[in-house]
Write a protein that holds these residues in place. Structure first.
Motif, PDB file in Angstrom:
ATOM      1  N   ILE A  31      50.548  46.392  27.058  1.00  0.00           N
ATOM      2  CA  ILE A  31      50.164  47.025  28.456  1.00  0.00           C
ATOM      3  C   ILE A  31      51.039  48.347  28.653  1.00  0.00           C
ATOM      4  N   PRO A  58      52.217  50.074  31.615  1.00  0.00           N
ATOM      5  CA  PRO A  58      52.408  50.036  32.975  1.00  0.00           C
ATOM      6  C   PRO A  58      52.150  51.094  33.928  1.00  0.00           C
ATOM      7  N   PRO A 112      47.770  52.716  35.468  1.00  0.00           N
ATOM      8  CA  PRO A 112      46.830  53.005  36.623  1.00  0.00           C
ATOM      9  C   PRO A 112      47.016  54.339  37.544  1.00  0.00           C
ATOM     10  N   SER A 129      59.540  52.045  33.413  1.00  0.00           N
ATOM     11  CA  SER A 129      59.250  50.853  32.806  1.00  0.00           C
ATOM     12  C   SER A 129      59.285  50.817  31.347  1.00  0.00           C
ATOM     13  N   LYS A 150      56.129  43.729  31.555  1.00  0.00           N
ATOM     14  CA  LYS A 150      55.180  44.885  31.787  1.00  0.00           C
ATOM     15  C   LYS A 150      54.225  44.861  32.836  1.00  0.00           C
ATOM     16  N   ARG A 151      53.654  43.473  32.964  1.00  0.00           N
ATOM     17  CA  ARG A 151      52.778  43.316  33.972  1.00  0.00           C
ATOM     18  C   ARG A 151      53.199  43.601  35.416  1.00  0.00           C
ATOM     19  N   GLU A 157      53.129  47.264  35.851  1.00  0.00           N
ATOM     20  CA  GLU A 157      51.780  47.567  36.186  1.00  0.00           C
ATOM     21  C   GLU A 157      51.335  47.385  37.655  1.00  0.00           C
ATOM     22  N   SER A 158      51.823  46.073  38.254  1.00  0.00           N
ATOM     23  CA  SER A 158      51.499  46.019  39.436  1.00  0.00           C
ATOM     24  C   SER A 158      52.262  46.847  40.415  1.00  0.00           C
ATOM     25  N   ALA A 199      52.910  49.901  39.706  1.00  0.00           N
ATOM     26  CA  ALA A 199      52.169  51.310  39.695  1.00  0.00           C
ATOM     27  C   ALA A 199      50.747  51.167  40.373  1.00  0.00           C
TER      28      ALA A 199
END
Length: 366
Positions: free
Chosen positions: A114, A116, A119, A196, A202-203, A206-207, A209
């Motif tokens: 992933i 992060p 996005p 990050s 990592k999820r 990512e959220s 971001a």
């Protein structure tokens, strides 16, 4: 409309109703050219700028053949002008990688990895690509406005060019906003990637971001009241601009100023010619002094040169076609007297958003 409202007011549409049936073809052209001049700064040097300059300088209406030749030159120049503007915008947003705007997923060594910050980089690229595209649209719209200058000079010319200029300026603003967002998102992406790099989840990163992207793209929430207020401000701004243009070209529509031939000394004429040719309106104060030396005692002339008109809230925004310069150079066209009993021609209503004050004879009562 009376003399005081003409000299100090900001409702250009009401002012236009008073003089629309009395302006000369050259005055219509000068008014339209003043609008086109607002596009100057984001037009690439070349034919489109030359076309505006030609329209401003024309002391006689162009022949149909000359107008057709300019229309041909403008059409031929548009692709290059759009390309030059897009290239300049691309250079501004290149750090945001506009060519990656269509990338849907990060390129990773392993499928289960992933990224992060992706996005943020993805949104930066998309905004960068939009910034380039929208600036190209703005130049296309500006070229359409410039082309209007080579139609027959009349009221329709001004009616046509005003919305085109506003649309081009709005497109440029939108393009600049996209460019700013692109660079901001790229910066946020770089910082988020650093933050990050060592996190375990990592999820969640990512959220975070995605939430940053959402906040930047949505900006401050706008309500219906905000939109309505923005429309009111735009309408007011457009009318104020038209008022400035009409006052600059016509002068006083109710009491034409006095100008004696003896005031056209060599110094006065040379200064006026230089101001016109070079658009050196900062010399208007010097022109006032030269007129005084020539024994000019017309207060309206001197005050206009100095930007001190009585009752005016702001100094004039001089343009080619300034009535004082035209008067000195022997080109001023005083308005014909209004026809006896003739009422001003009402402005056509373009849409439901018409904020003019209502009068007993207003067509909206019909």
């Amino acid at each position: 409309m009376n003399e005081t409202k003409w000299l100090t007011g900001t409702d250009g549409d009401a002012m236009l109703e008073v003089v629309a049936d009395r302006l000369s073809p050259r005055q219509w052209l000068l008014a339209a050219a003043a609008y086109a001049r607002r596009l100057w700064d984001f037009l690439p040097p070349g034919v489109l700028q030359q076309a505006i300059d030609c329209a401003e300088r024309a002391t006689e209406p162009l022949t149909p053949e000359q107008r057709a030749e300019w229309e041909r030159k403008i059409a031929a120049a548009v692709p290059e002008a759009v390309g030059a503007a897009e290239l300049a915008q691309r250079d501004i947003v290149k750090l945001a990688d506009p060519d990656a705007a269509g990338q849907d997923a990060p390129v990773l060594a392993r499928p289960n990895q992933i990224a992060p910050a992706f996005p943020l980089f993805q949104a930066a690229s998309r905004h960068a690509a939009n910034a380039i595209e929208w600036l190209g649209e703005a130049v296309n719209e500006a070229a359409a406005a410039v082309r209007v200058l080579f139609a027959p000079p009349n009221e329709q010319m001004l009616e046509n060019i005003r919305p085109l200029v506003e649309r081009a300026l709005a497109s440029r603003t939108r393009a600049n906003g996209a460019a700013n967002n692109a660079l901001r998102l790229k910066h946020e992406g770089d910082e988020h990637a650093d933050r990050s790099a060592g996190v375990k989840n990592k999820r969640i990163a990512e959220s975070e971001a995605l939430e940053i992207v959402r906040k930047i793209e949505e900006g401050r929430p706008r309500t219906e009241d905000d939109e309505f207020e923005a429309d009111l401000k735009r309408e007011k701004r457009e009318r104020k601009q038209l008022a400035r243009v009409l006052r600059e070209i016509v002068g006083n529509a109710f009491t034409p100023p006095r100008f004696e031939p003896a005031w056209r000394t060599n110094d006065v004429v040379a200064l006026a010619r230089g101001i016109f040719e070079e658009r050196a309106f900062d010399r208007m104060v010097i022109l006032a002094d030269a007129l005084l030396d020539a024994d000019c005692d017309e207060e309206a002339v001197l005050r206009h040169c100095r930007g001190t008109e009585i009752g005016a809230k702001e100094p004039p925004q001089h343009i080619r076609g300034c009535w004082v310069i035209e008067m000195i150079l022997g080109r001023y066209e005083p308005l014909p007297a209004p026809k006896p009993g003739k009422k001003p021609k009402p402005r056509p209503l373009d849409d439901m958003f018409d904020f003019r004050p209502l009068g007993d004879d207003d067509p909206r009562f019909a």
